[in-house]
Design a protein around this motif. Structure first.
Motif, mmCIF file in Angstrom:
data_model
loop_
_atom_site.group_PDB
_atom_site.id
_atom_site.type_symbol
_atom_site.label_atom_id
_atom_site.label_comp_id
_atom_site.label_asym_id
_atom_site.label_seq_id
_atom_site.Cartn_x
_atom_site.Cartn_y
_atom_site.Cartn_z
ATOM 1 N N ALA A 181 0.854 -1.184 0.000
ATOM 2 C CA ALA A 181 0.000 0.000 0.000
ATOM 3 C C ALA A 181 0.894 1.238 0.000
ATOM 4 C CB ALA A 181 -0.900 0.000 1.231
ATOM 5 N N PRO A 182 0.341 2.404 -0.269
ATOM 6 C CA PRO A 182 1.162 3.615 -0.144
ATOM 7 C C PRO A 182 1.747 3.731 1.265
ATOM 8 C CG PRO A 182 -0.928 4.101 -1.212
ATOM 9 C CD PRO A 182 -1.024 2.699 -0.709
ATOM 10 N N GLY A 183 3.002 4.143 1.324
ATOM 11 C CA GLY A 183 3.641 4.345 2.612
ATOM 12 C C GLY A 183 3.300 5.695 3.214
ATOM 13 N N ALA A 184 3.799 5.941 4.403
ATOM 14 C CA ALA A 184 3.474 7.177 5.111
ATOM 15 C C ALA A 184 3.893 8.404 4.312
ATOM 16 C CB ALA A 184 4.140 7.176 6.481
ATOM 17 N N GLY A 185 5.076 8.360 3.707
ATOM 18 C CA GLY A 185 5.542 9.507 2.946
ATOM 19 C C GLY A 185 4.679 9.798 1.739
ATOM 20 N N VAL A 186 4.215 8.740 1.071
ATOM 21 C CA VAL A 186 3.336 8.918 -0.091
ATOM 22 C C VAL A 186 2.022 9.557 0.337
ATOM 23 C CG1 VAL A 186 2.040 7.711 -1.890
ATOM 24 C CG2 VAL A 186 4.403 7.043 -1.387
ATOM 25 N N LEU A 187 1.434 9.049 1.415
ATOM 26 C CA LEU A 187 0.155 9.592 1.874
ATOM 27 C C LEU A 187 0.302 11.050 2.306
ATOM 28 C CD1 LEU A 187 -1.148 6.492 3.865
ATOM 29 C CD2 LEU A 187 -1.959 7.302 1.643
ATOM 30 N N ARG A 188 1.392 11.385 2.968
ATOM 31 C CA ARG A 188 1.606 12.778 3.384
ATOM 32 C C ARG A 188 1.715 13.713 2.187
ATOM 33 N NH1 ARG A 188 5.570 10.493 7.136
ATOM 34 N NH2 ARG A 188 4.686 10.442 9.255
ATOM 35 N N GLY A 189 2.133 13.182 1.046
ATOM 36 C CA GLY A 189 2.320 14.006 -0.140
ATOM 37 C C GLY A 189 1.099 14.115 -1.028
ATOM 38 N N LEU A 190 -0.048 13.613 -0.592
ATOM 39 C CA LEU A 190 -1.272 13.680 -1.387
ATOM 40 C C LEU A 190 -2.117 14.863 -0.899
ATOM 41 C CD1 LEU A 190 -2.341 9.947 -1.801
ATOM 42 C CD2 LEU A 190 -2.153 11.623 -3.642
ATOM 43 N N PRO A 191 -2.154 15.966 -1.632
ATOM 44 C CA PRO A 191 -2.805 17.171 -1.114
ATOM 45 C C PRO A 191 -4.304 17.253 -1.355
ATOM 46 C CG PRO A 191 -1.762 17.659 -3.210
ATOM 47 C CD PRO A 191 -1.448 16.218 -2.899
ATOM 48 N N VAL A 192 -4.864 16.320 -2.140
ATOM 49 C CA VAL A 192 -6.281 16.438 -2.499
ATOM 50 C C VAL A 192 -7.163 15.970 -1.338
ATOM 51 C CG1 VAL A 192 -5.842 16.174 -4.956
ATOM 52 C CG2 VAL A 192 -6.301 14.144 -3.554
ATOM 53 N N PRO A 193 -8.394 16.473 -1.243
ATOM 54 C CA PRO A 193 -9.291 16.037 -0.160
ATOM 55 C C PRO A 193 -9.634 14.553 -0.283
ATOM 56 C CG PRO A 193 -10.457 17.429 -1.726
ATOM 57 C CD PRO A 193 -9.009 17.515 -2.087
ATOM 58 N N ALA A 194 -9.704 13.892 0.860
ATOM 59 C CA ALA A 194 -9.931 12.448 0.876
ATOM 60 C C ALA A 194 -10.958 12.077 1.928
ATOM 61 C CB ALA A 194 -8.619 11.707 1.160
#
Length: 251
Positions: A181-194
């Protein structure tokens, strides 16, 4: 594979990916009405165990993005992307690779199973055990065991979708269990609303994982529900994801 046409409101197309062993029929039952309520057209690709489930999902996302970018309408079409379990993993990872220029309006992430490597996550272990049971005992015996342990609605749902997978079912479970799955760094870099969804009574997709995703994503809202509520009305899952996305969009 899947064509994209403008929605009634003219600006939203949602691509939602099924979980491991699930299919487009469940995604439509869960997300079609909630997305229609916000003017979004749903695309729900079926898994293709023959070519590889993850590769097929990424291809469906790529196709939707190409189609949206090719439109010459004055209206800017935007994408919502998401999925359930494995589908949520693939959608978030795909969105992270698109960069800020991609017309991604948000994420709909239901029941993520782990963050980063699968390790000993319950969802990964469950997938491996099921793959082994299918190979060792056959699908019928595996479904009999499932009916003895799972809620009736879930066993009925999975019996249909697992049967539809055919001979590729065990391989699909193995693939899901081995896919990071996406790692912590990848998730932190996703700026769109989720919108992130957890079922608090789901031991396979622990609520702690969804809460962690919601903490890591810069603009996320966690919405919690229950498996029995989803069993009574599958759209409960989609409504939770859309509600989370709407709230996150105001942050």
């Amino acid at each position: 594979m899947h064509s994209v046409t403008p929605t009634p409101s003219g600006d939203l197309v949602a691509v939602v990916l099924p979980g491991s062993g699930s299919d487009a029929l469940f995604v439509r039952s869960a997300f079609d009405a909630p997305l229609a309520a916000v003017g979004a057209q749903l695309i729900a690709p079926d898994p293709d165990p023959g070519r590889g489930v993850v590769a097929g999902y990424r291809s469906a996302l790529d196709e939707a993005l190409r189609t949206v970018r090719s439109m010459t309408s004055d209206t800017r079409i935007r994408l919502l992307v998401g999925g359930v379990s494995l589908g949520a993993h693939v959608a978030a990872g795909w969105a992270a690779r698109q960069g800020p220029a991609a017309p991604v309006a948000g994420l709909l992430l239901a029941l993520p199973g782990w963050t980063g490597a699968p390790a000993d996550a319950p969802a990964a272990r469950s997938a491996l055990v099921t793959a082994h049971q299918v190979r060792a005992s056959g699908l019928d015996a595996t479904l009999t065991a499932l009916r003895a342990s799972a809620p009736r609605w879930l066993a009925t749902e999975l019996a249909r979708s697992w049967t539809a997978h055919g001979d590729g079912l065990a391989d699909a479970f193995d693939e899901a269990a081995a896919t990071p799955a996406p790692g912590a760094g990848v998730l932190r870099g996703l700026p769109v609303p989720a919108g992130v969804v957890a079922c608090v009574d789901d031991p396979v997709h622990p609520v702690a994982v969804a809460r962690r995703w919601a903490e890591l994503l810069p603009r996320a809202r966690l919405v919690e529900t229950r498996l029995d509520a989803v069993g009574a009305d599958p759209a409960t899952l989609g409504r939770a994801a859309v509600l989370g996305w709407l709230h996150a969009s105001t942050r």
